[in-house]
Design an enzyme around this catalytic site. Sequence first.
Site, PDB file in Angstrom:
ATOM      1  N   LYS A  21       0.831  -1.195   0.000  1.00 27.98           N
ATOM      2  CA  LYS A  21       0.000   0.000   0.000  1.00 27.98           C
ATOM      3  C   LYS A  21       0.874   1.258   0.000  1.00 27.98           C
ATOM      4  CE  LYS A  21      -2.372   0.827   3.808  1.00 27.98           C
ATOM      5  NZ  LYS A  21      -2.232   2.188   4.397  1.00 27.98           N
ATOM      6  N   SER A  22       1.922   1.249   0.808  1.00 28.84           N
ATOM      7  CA  SER A  22       2.792   2.417   0.911  1.00 28.84           C
ATOM      8  C   SER A  22       3.492   2.711  -0.416  1.00 28.84           C
ATOM      9  CB  SER A  22       3.833   2.205   2.009  1.00 28.84           C
ATOM     10  OG  SER A  22       3.212   2.073   3.268  1.00 28.84           O
ATOM     11  N   ARG A  26       2.829   6.042  -3.425  1.00 32.95           N
ATOM     12  CA  ARG A  26       3.901   6.862  -3.975  1.00 32.95           C
ATOM     13  C   ARG A  26       4.027   6.696  -5.489  1.00 32.95           C
ATOM     14  NH1 ARG A  26       4.493   5.717   1.191  1.00 32.95           N
ATOM     15  NH2 ARG A  26       5.780   7.006   2.567  1.00 32.95           N
ATOM     16  N   ARG A  99      -7.198  14.029  12.413  1.00 35.53           N
ATOM     17  CA  ARG A  99      -5.778  13.684  12.466  1.00 35.53           C
ATOM     18  C   ARG A  99      -4.932  14.912  12.136  1.00 35.53           C
ATOM     19  NH1 ARG A  99      -4.880   7.842   9.714  1.00 35.53           N
ATOM     20  NH2 ARG A  99      -2.751   8.239  10.423  1.00 35.53           N
ATOM     21  N   ASP A 282       3.467   0.683  12.260  1.00 30.81           N
ATOM     22  CA  ASP A 282       2.376  -0.185  11.799  1.00 30.81           C
ATOM     23  C   ASP A 282       2.519  -1.623  12.278  1.00 30.81           C
ATOM     24  OD1 ASP A 282       1.126   1.881  10.525  1.00 30.81           O
ATOM     25  OD2 ASP A 282       1.815   1.379   8.516  1.00 30.81           O
TER      26      ASP A 282
END
Length: 402
Positions: A21-22, A26, A99, A282
């Site tokens: 996902k990260s 990007r 947040r 995480d």
Amino acid sequence: MKKVKISPSSLCGTVSAPPSKSAAHRALICSFLSGGGSVEPIIDSNDMRATVGVIEALKNNGKVLNCIESGSTLRFMIPIAAALGKSVIFTGEGRLPNRPVGEYLDLLPKNGVSVISNGGLPLEISGTLKNGTYEVSGDVSSQYITGLLLALATLDGDSAVVLKTELKSKPYVDMTVKIMADYGVKVFETDFGYLIHGGQKFKIQNYTVEGDWSQAAFFLTAGAVSGDVTVNGLDMNSTQGDKKIIDILKAFGADVTVSENSVRVKKSSLSANNIDATDIPDLVPIISVLAANSSGTSVISGVERLRYKESDRIKSIRENLELLGIKTKETKNSIEITGGKMNGACLRGFNDHRIVMAFSIAGLVCSGEISIDDYESINKSYPSFFEDYKSLGGVADVIGNR
């Protein structure tokens, strides 16, 4: 919200890691800034839909950019929209409107961008971002650094990101720098932070997204506590910080075998360990489950920022572990977990995908069945988690609305 019922079992077999996902966030942004090329594979999760949706809105001159519940999408795309001179409103769902975005509320008005916000979302911007020197705290979220690097690279003049504090979660910025380099854009790490030359162009290409170490960690830990699991599709040279799960499992005494693109973990006797999670936030939910299954008392430090995730993860972890019969303590920046036998219990998912997935692994070794509410929160990052869970022999059943 539906609940999922987990029965004790062992996970055995092989599963493929979903795409990171990260990395996908990007790469999708770099592809957008290049003007073309594909990014594959990407998982059909809410976070990916957020980034894809915001990019599509920007392409079509949309005025409202819904980041759903994705903090990465929000913090990456605010400076990018500003660099493109867009007048837009960022919105979100769940806990996202609350947040932190404070760094941008301070920085953007100093650099050509008007911001209207009450401290969170909705957040409205107008004007065009200027190149220059950006002084940023490194201990709030590395996502600010990533957003600025991606945005500043599109401007004509040189820019610098100056870190006012030590950078936490640095591997995530390393990933950003690496993927930007894959797209032909150079970022230089310096003594003060990062230097970005202006006038660079992102190159058009078809990009392959690597496997996700964050998600692989759930099943690798399952192997350590209850079974024999191999996860395929992993890059041993990845810049993902969560690749550290290999070293963490070994430190707890797990039987770990690393191959060219896979990791196998078998059930073994586990002993407590102390872990600094500053760069791997995480992983904390699943490390907590690992610690609960280890003899002795483990201390996980560097966890203060977890209070501002999809849930207050320190509170979420402690509450669920205590319901299972595990003793915990906390300080401002650490959680202490004493391993022991776990009971069946009704747990809360806190609308947090990583809490639901981590405690589904805990359920493998409880003395009785557990249930976890907010089952659907896994759609944020890993919608097929329970399909993979059951393919390895896990017993998980949705039991209806609460």
